[in-house]
Design a protein around this motif. Structure first.
Motif, PDB file in Angstrom:
ATOM      1  N   GLY A  94     -16.664 -10.261 -20.905  1.00  0.00           N
ATOM      2  CA  GLY A  94     -17.971 -10.865 -21.105  1.00  0.00           C
ATOM      3  C   GLY A  94     -18.444 -10.878 -22.537  1.00  0.00           C
ATOM      4  O   GLY A  94     -19.653 -10.843 -22.798  1.00  0.00           O
ATOM      5  N   GLY A  95     -17.515 -10.928 -23.478  1.00  0.00           N
ATOM      6  CA  GLY A  95     -17.879 -10.946 -24.890  1.00  0.00           C
ATOM      7  C   GLY A  95     -18.055  -9.571 -25.505  1.00  0.00           C
ATOM      8  O   GLY A  95     -18.351  -9.469 -26.698  1.00  0.00           O
ATOM      9  N   GLN A 102      -7.487  -4.503 -17.507  1.00  0.00           N
ATOM     10  CA  GLN A 102      -7.850  -5.225 -16.285  1.00  0.00           C
ATOM     11  C   GLN A 102      -7.586  -6.719 -16.461  1.00  0.00           C
ATOM     12  O   GLN A 102      -8.520  -7.527 -16.497  1.00  0.00           O
ATOM     13  N   PRO A 103      -6.317  -7.113 -16.616  1.00  0.00           N
ATOM     14  CA  PRO A 103      -6.016  -8.532 -16.855  1.00  0.00           C
ATOM     15  C   PRO A 103      -6.553  -9.407 -15.738  1.00  0.00           C
ATOM     16  O   PRO A 103      -6.477  -9.051 -14.559  1.00  0.00           O
ATOM     17  N   SER A 104      -7.106 -10.547 -16.137  1.00  0.00           N
ATOM     18  CA  SER A 104      -7.763 -11.415 -15.158  1.00  0.00           C
ATOM     19  C   SER A 104      -6.849 -12.487 -14.596  1.00  0.00           C
ATOM     20  O   SER A 104      -7.178 -13.097 -13.579  1.00  0.00           O
ATOM     21  N   GLY A 105      -5.713 -12.719 -15.230  1.00  0.00           N
ATOM     22  CA  GLY A 105      -4.814 -13.767 -14.768  1.00  0.00           C
ATOM     23  C   GLY A 105      -3.400 -13.258 -14.583  1.00  0.00           C
ATOM     24  O   GLY A 105      -3.056 -12.131 -14.971  1.00  0.00           O
ATOM     25  N   LYS A 113     -17.716 -23.428 -24.735  1.00  0.00           N
ATOM     26  CA  LYS A 113     -18.161 -22.637 -23.592  1.00  0.00           C
ATOM     27  C   LYS A 113     -19.133 -21.606 -24.150  1.00  0.00           C
ATOM     28  O   LYS A 113     -18.739 -20.731 -24.925  1.00  0.00           O
ATOM     29  N   PRO A 114     -20.431 -21.692 -23.820  1.00  0.00           N
ATOM     30  CA  PRO A 114     -21.434 -20.836 -24.453  1.00  0.00           C
ATOM     31  C   PRO A 114     -21.056 -19.348 -24.418  1.00  0.00           C
ATOM     32  O   PRO A 114     -20.699 -18.809 -23.369  1.00  0.00           O
ATOM     33  N   GLY A 115     -21.133 -18.726 -25.591  1.00  0.00           N
ATOM     34  CA  GLY A 115     -20.848 -17.303 -25.705  1.00  0.00           C
ATOM     35  C   GLY A 115     -19.383 -16.953 -25.838  1.00  0.00           C
ATOM     36  O   GLY A 115     -19.040 -15.785 -26.050  1.00  0.00           O
ATOM     37  N   GLN A 116     -18.493 -17.941 -25.731  1.00  0.00           N
ATOM     38  CA  GLN A 116     -17.047 -17.684 -25.764  1.00  0.00           C
ATOM     39  C   GLN A 116     -16.564 -17.442 -27.186  1.00  0.00           C
ATOM     40  O   GLN A 116     -16.846 -18.219 -28.093  1.00  0.00           O
ATOM     41  N   VAL A 117     -15.815 -16.357 -27.386  1.00  0.00           N
ATOM     42  CA  VAL A 117     -15.177 -16.091 -28.675  1.00  0.00           C
ATOM     43  C   VAL A 117     -13.730 -15.670 -28.436  1.00  0.00           C
ATOM     44  O   VAL A 117     -13.393 -15.102 -27.400  1.00  0.00           O
ATOM     45  N   ASP A 177     -10.660 -18.030 -19.662  1.00  0.00           N
ATOM     46  CA  ASP A 177     -11.051 -17.092 -18.607  1.00  0.00           C
ATOM     47  C   ASP A 177     -11.490 -15.755 -19.180  1.00  0.00           C
ATOM     48  O   ASP A 177     -12.266 -15.031 -18.565  1.00  0.00           O
ATOM     49  N   ASP A 178     -10.945 -15.401 -20.354  1.00  0.00           N
ATOM     50  CA  ASP A 178     -11.234 -14.108 -20.971  1.00  0.00           C
ATOM     51  C   ASP A 178     -12.145 -14.292 -22.183  1.00  0.00           C
ATOM     52  O   ASP A 178     -11.945 -15.200 -22.990  1.00  0.00           O
ATOM     53  N   ASN A 179     -13.127 -13.413 -22.292  1.00  0.00           N
ATOM     54  CA  ASN A 179     -14.080 -13.458 -23.402  1.00  0.00           C
ATOM     55  C   ASN A 179     -14.307 -12.033 -23.874  1.00  0.00           C
ATOM     56  O   ASN A 179     -14.846 -11.205 -23.133  1.00  0.00           O
TER      57      ASN A 179
END
Length: 297
Positions: free
Chosen positions: A124-125, A135-138, A187-191, A262-264
């Motif tokens: 979540g940034g 905790q990989p998401s993909g 994508k707002p907030g994505q870095v 998917d990851d931020n």
């Protein structure tokens, strides 16, 4: 965790690279310049011939084509690195050659495995460091985590290098803009975090000089930024209009491209600085791209 006390001289040695790709070849170039011997693997005869012209002895390898006598090839190797990604079945290198690599650790001074910051998943940034939960998401991140576990289960655990998005000569936002492939997806907030390939090579050399088996290192710059900002700056350097902004939910992205969004997270790199005494040559994408541009890349 503290800085390893032992400083190892790197005036000579023999590096074996599983996967002589973009990052590994930059490491190879550094060591060849010091008089090292470099050998390793690639997947095509064409690349094998090109590597031979550079003084690198390459052997053909992939999951369906194991090496005939790795024990002999590793006999005088001092350092070993793998940049071969895992596939659906696991890590091809260890699946085919775990026994030979395990037997060689008695004379290997250093083992490295090139992984990815994707093992941290979506935060979540928020900031992550090497002690953060994995905790990989993909699926790709889960494969990387399993590969890390396998490499650190060797009799001498590998050093893990969790790489951010890699760029460098011939492979940067400058190239995607020139080729007409650049997109400014927002994508707002994505870095994303990034790392210049030259800094990857420098981190690996610094680790080889201070071996600390089993240690994980985040390898990224100091400037996590939205991907659209990087494209905008590349356009500024090239003197062209940036492509239009496309909201993420309206972007027609491939499954692979979409997985990156998917990851931020923001990735801390304090450990490479504090434990390896490392200073980034390219602490921001702006300096990295400007240097590439000035050099004609």
């Amino acid at each position: 965790m503290t800085v390893p006390a032992r400083q190892r001289p790197l005036d000579s040695g023999h590096l074996f690279c599983f996967g002589l790709g973009f990052s590994a070849l930059h490491l190879a170039d550094r060591l060849l310049a010091r008089g090292w011997r470099v050998s390793g693997t690639c997947r095509s005869v064409e690349k094998q011939r090109a590597l031979a012209a550079q003084g690198i002895e390459a052997h053909l390898f992939d999951r369906g084509r194991p090496l005939a006598d790795l024990s002999t090839l590793l006999r005088d190797v001092t350092d070993l690195v793998s940049s071969v990604p895992p596939d659906a079945a696991g890590d091809p290198v260890l699946d085919q050659h775990r026994a030979e690599i395990a037997a060689a650790v008695q004379h290997l001074a250093w083992i490295g495995y090139l992984s990815t910051t994707g093992v941290y998943g979506d935060c979540g940034g928020a900031w992550v460091d090497e002690s953060s939960p994995l905790q990989p998401s993909g699926e790709r991140g889960r494969r990387r985590l399993h590969a890390e576990q396998a490499w650190t289960a060797l009799p001498q655990p590998a050093h893990l290098f969790r790489l951010a998005g890699i760029y460098g000569p011939g492979s940067s936002a400058l190239d995607t803009v020139r080729d007409g492939r650049a997109r400014r997806v927002v994508k707002p907030g994505q870095v994303f975090s990034r790392i210049h390939v030259a800094d990857i090579a420098s981190v690996l050399v610094a680790s080889m000089a201070r071996p600390h088996p089993g240690t994980a290192y985040n390898v990224c710059d100091d400037d996590a930024a939205p991907p659209a900002d990087v494209v905008t700056y590349a356009c500024e350097l090239l003197g062209v209009e940036p492509p239009p902004v496309v909201p993420y939910d309206q972007a027609d992205l491939s499954p692979m491209a979409r997985s990156f969004y998917d990851d931020n997270k923001r990735v801390r790199n304090d450990r490479i600085k504090q434990e390896l005494g490392f200073s980034l040559a390219f602490p921001s994408y702006r300096l990295g791209l400007k240097t590439l541009f000035d050099a004609g890349f």
